[in-house]
Structures are given as structure tokens and as C-alpha cells.
Enzyme design. Sequence first.
Site, PDB file in Angstrom:
ATOM      1  N   HIS A 310      27.089   1.343   7.356  1.00  0.00           N
ATOM      2  CA  HIS A 310      26.926  -0.107   7.325  1.00  0.00           C
ATOM      3  C   HIS A 310      25.824  -0.505   6.347  1.00  0.00           C
ATOM      4  O   HIS A 310      26.034  -1.344   5.457  1.00  0.00           O
ATOM      5  CB  HIS A 310      26.597  -0.606   8.734  1.00  0.00           C
ATOM      6  CG  HIS A 310      26.500  -2.092   8.852  1.00  0.00           C
ATOM      7  ND1 HIS A 310      27.448  -2.851   9.500  1.00  0.00           N
ATOM      8  CD2 HIS A 310      25.567  -2.969   8.415  1.00  0.00           C
ATOM      9  CE1 HIS A 310      27.110  -4.132   9.448  1.00  0.00           C
ATOM     10  NE2 HIS A 310      25.963  -4.223   8.795  1.00  0.00           N
ATOM     11  N   GLU A 311      24.654   0.114   6.504  1.00  0.00           N
ATOM     12  CA  GLU A 311      23.532  -0.253   5.656  1.00  0.00           C
ATOM     13  C   GLU A 311      23.731   0.179   4.208  1.00  0.00           C
ATOM     14  O   GLU A 311      23.272  -0.491   3.279  1.00  0.00           O
ATOM     15  CB  GLU A 311      22.230   0.335   6.208  1.00  0.00           C
ATOM     16  CG  GLU A 311      21.854  -0.147   7.591  1.00  0.00           C
ATOM     17  CD  GLU A 311      21.877  -1.659   7.731  1.00  0.00           C
ATOM     18  OE1 GLU A 311      21.623  -2.366   6.746  1.00  0.00           O
ATOM     19  OE2 GLU A 311      22.172  -2.141   8.839  1.00  0.00           O
ATOM     20  N   HIS A 314      25.602  -2.550   2.498  1.00  0.00           N
ATOM     21  CA  HIS A 314      24.674  -3.587   2.048  1.00  0.00           C
ATOM     22  C   HIS A 314      23.955  -3.141   0.773  1.00  0.00           C
ATOM     23  O   HIS A 314      23.828  -3.895  -0.200  1.00  0.00           O
ATOM     24  CB  HIS A 314      23.612  -3.853   3.118  1.00  0.00           C
ATOM     25  CG  HIS A 314      24.059  -4.737   4.239  1.00  0.00           C
ATOM     26  ND1 HIS A 314      24.557  -6.003   4.045  1.00  0.00           N
ATOM     27  CD2 HIS A 314      24.050  -4.542   5.588  1.00  0.00           C
ATOM     28  CE1 HIS A 314      24.831  -6.553   5.225  1.00  0.00           C
ATOM     29  NE2 HIS A 314      24.534  -5.687   6.175  1.00  0.00           N
ATOM     30  N   GLU A 340      27.848  -9.108   4.581  1.00  0.00           N
ATOM     31  CA  GLU A 340      28.379  -8.372   5.727  1.00  0.00           C
ATOM     32  C   GLU A 340      29.765  -7.820   5.447  1.00  0.00           C
ATOM     33  O   GLU A 340      30.167  -6.804   6.023  1.00  0.00           O
ATOM     34  CB  GLU A 340      28.395  -9.262   6.971  1.00  0.00           C
ATOM     35  CG  GLU A 340      27.028  -9.644   7.500  1.00  0.00           C
ATOM     36  CD  GLU A 340      26.153  -8.452   7.822  1.00  0.00           C
ATOM     37  OE1 GLU A 340      26.699  -7.385   8.182  1.00  0.00           O
ATOM     38  OE2 GLU A 340      24.926  -8.571   7.698  1.00  0.00           O
TER      39      GLU A 340
END
Length: 545
Positions: A310-311, A314, A340
Site C-alpha cells: 500500500h505505502e 503511494h 489512494e
Amino acid sequence: YERKAAPYSHRHGSTTSMCGNICITNSTHLHEESHTSVHDGWMYGISMQAYSAFIERVKDIHRLGALQGHLGWDQETIMPAKGSEARSDILSWLAAERHTRLVDDEMGRLLTQLEQSSELDDDQQANVREMRRAYDKAIQLPAEFVAAFAKAKSEALLSWQKARAESDFLSFLPQLESLINMTKKKIAYYGGEKNPYDVLLDEYEVGMKVTDYDPLFAGLRARLVPLLQNITEAQITRPDPTLPEGMRFSIEAQTEFCLKVSEAMGFDFSAGRMDASTHPFSAGLWPGDTRFTTRFDEKDPFSCLYAVMHETGHALYEQGLARIHSLTPRGDAVSLGVHESQSRFWENQIGRTTAFWETALPWFREQFPDAPDWKPEELNRIANTVSKGFIRVEADEVTYNLHVMLRYEIEKKIFNENLPVSDLPATWNAMFEEWFDVQVPNDTMGCLQDIHWSMGAFGYFPTYTLGNLYAAQLLESMQSDLGDIDTLVSSGDWSSLLQWLRPRIHEQGSKMSPAELIEYATGSPPSPEPFLRYVEAKYGSLYGL
């Protein structure tokens, strides 16, 4: 996760000297043609001089924001506990200094002058447009309020970390109450008393209001709740595989495995790093310096893995922003909803697939040789287990948006209905039991689990759902262009995925609005249908529905 610090990086080259050369050349050449052309060339020169002065001011404002971001990252990762008082003071000073420069009278004059110019290109117009929006909001806030709010957020973060660790909401109550009261004061400065929560929603996804989110969320619930019920019934005869009871996955091994995955996704570790924090986040700090964090659970390596994916999603966005536009709004990510979409795309559409595990399983076995001899399909079932769990960041794709909606409804109660802050735990627990049919055991698993309120980030949560919707729409379009995505992922070479996203999303920065950007990338306006098609097909297959 989760939250990202505002992206800041350096813009190479000198706008002033470049524009100066153009102005001189144009003025000299046009002087030989006609009086009218002389005037036009002179006006063009004036516009470019104004733009050069404007953009240097913009860069300084972004540099101050970058300092705030860097100190914020340090505060959440490695700052010693006794540094908190000084750090709060420094962050407060930086916030006030940045605000003062933004609302300077000369900034307002330059904005007005540039808005009247017809000589700016699309990128320059984007900078003027975005700074006008920031300026118009900032001039409504007193500098002393901005400084006080920054200090309150810094102090609240440390209080939240301690309260979360001890599951003690009452110890966090004074700081949270202060932040909410200050947020209400900010809404009043903006003149938003009629629709208070709309003011906060607009800060994270421009133009979005309660009247937009309410029908969107109602439509999603109408499809997701029956899907969840069908899955729950199917689990009676089709139970999910589980991790072995009592098995431990060392932090060192998890770190090595997750670094391998992040690198395969395309993250440049010579221009970034991974660390640990209470709540995972990503921060684009400076050019060549993008950082993200994760957290570890020795009983569950998937917690760390999907936080990292997820990170990294980003962080890839941050590393892909156009350097030529660094330190300007044009070089910033366009919105948190779009941000997101990048994290959720890599975490779910790529990471929670059998194709991913066909590539990652050898890396997993290398780090965890004592783990069962799982097949890719089994690991994918574990990764996609649907459960009515308490923690949003570890939720499956069916229940995740319900977690977001719960927070959205609670924030509406706080700001539109004046819910007392002291009633938050009871309100949260009652709503969670009503929605998920399970009782929240403690505040750590309930209203203290997310970092956002300690940052004063009210109105943020709905952007996660927007990210899910955008990600599914991007996946459909990507598959149309590149062919079967599972085939590409199982090959182990994921570079074509990133190369598809770079020009369509990352490099565009804030040149367009979020909705315009999604339509530019996919050929269609944003819609929830691609996500609903995706999630119903995926979980229908996994659970034999």
C-alpha cells in the site's frame, strides 16, 4: 494506510532566466514589425516577469512545507520522546511562517495579475489556479490560529500514540476535544457553518460534498452488504485457510521479504527508505527522498506485507511526479483520492492475487522456510479472507468500504450534529456492532486505531473509497491496453504496469482535476461500476457464489 505528507521536490532550471531570455528575444524581434507587436511583446514580458516572481514565492512556500513534512516523518519514526516539546514549537513556527508567506499582499497581487494574462501555458495556469485556491482559503485564517493548530496536532499525535498503546481513550480526550473545537473554529473562519462537514471533505477531494458521498455510499452498501452476507453463509461450508497457530514470523525476515516486494514494484531505494511507525504512512519529502513506513506483527506477516505494498503504491506516485514541476502545485499529486488509487491498486489488484503469489512465493519460502508448503492459491485465499474484523487497514475488499463509511458517518455526527467528543467510543462501538454484528473489545481496536484524528485530518476517510473506485477503473483500462494483467504479474516483470501509470497519472501532477485525470487515464468519467464488477467477480469466484 494511509496518510501521506504533502509531496515536495526541487524544480530544476531557472524559470526567471528562461523567461527573461524569451522576453528579450520576443521584444527585440517584434519591435522590427509594428507598434502593436511591440506592445504585445512588452505585455508578454511583464506577464513572464510576474510569473517568475510568483513561482519563486511558490517554491519557498513549498520548501517550508517540505521542512514540516521532514520533521513530521522524524517525529513518527525516530525522534526521542523528550524532543516532543521542541518539535511542537518548531512545527508551529514553520506553519505560521508558511502561512504568512502564502497570504502576503504581493502574492495576492501577482495572482490577480496572472489570472488576467492570456500568455500562460497549461502548466503555468495550473500553478496559478491551485495557488489561488490555497490563497483564498489561507487569507481567511489568522496566522496565530494556524500556528496554534499546528502545535496542537503535534502534541495530539504523541498523546494518541500513548493512548492507543494503553487503550485509554480518556487520556487522549483533552487533545482530541481541542482539535475538534479548533477544526470547528476553522470551519467558522471559512464561513461554512451551514454545511460544516462539506468544508472538511473539500480539503481532501476538491468539490466533494455530503450530497455526493451519501448517494455514493448508499449505492455501494446496497451491493456490498448482500455480498458480505452471501460470503458469510458460504464460509460455513467453505472455510478459509488460516495461518498456523503458534507460528512466528520474525521481523527481520518480514523486512527482507517486504523490501524484495517493494523493489519488484519499482520503488527506487536509492531515492527512498522504509522504516517502522505506529501507523504506516508515506511521505514525499524532497527530490530523491521518498519514505514510507510499515508495522510488524510476528503472528501475521500479511499485515506488514500489504501495508508495504500500500505505502509503496503511494511512494511510487511520489517518485513518479514530474521533476521539472517540483516545488509547485503542478508537480504535486492531484488529490488524496487519486493517491489512494495508487496504493489500493498495488495492494489489492496486484498483491491479493494468485498471480502475485506465483512470483512472490519463492521469496516468501526463502525468508520463512518453516512455513507450511503452501501453494499460490492457498496464500491468495489467506490474503483475501473476508472477516468482520475490527481494523480498517487490515480489512478485506468487501468490508473495507464499510469501515470507511462508519468513520464518515461518525464525522458527520461530530461536525453536523455536534456529537460530544466524550461520546465517541460508545457511538463507535454501537455503530460497529450494528453494522458488523460484533462487539468492539477495547478502544485500541475501536476509535483509537487510526492516526487521522490526532492529525486533525477530519474529512480524509472518504478518499479511501474513492481510491478503491479509481483503482478498479484504472485496472480495467490497463487490461484493455496491456492484455491480461495476471499474466504480466505472474511473469515477475511488473515494469509495464508502472510504465502505464507514469504518464497517465503520476506525471500529470495537478494539471487537471481528479475527475478529469481519471477520465484522461481511462477514457471514461469516474464511476463505481468497475469496482463493483471487480469485487463481485473476484469474491464470487473465491467463495463459489
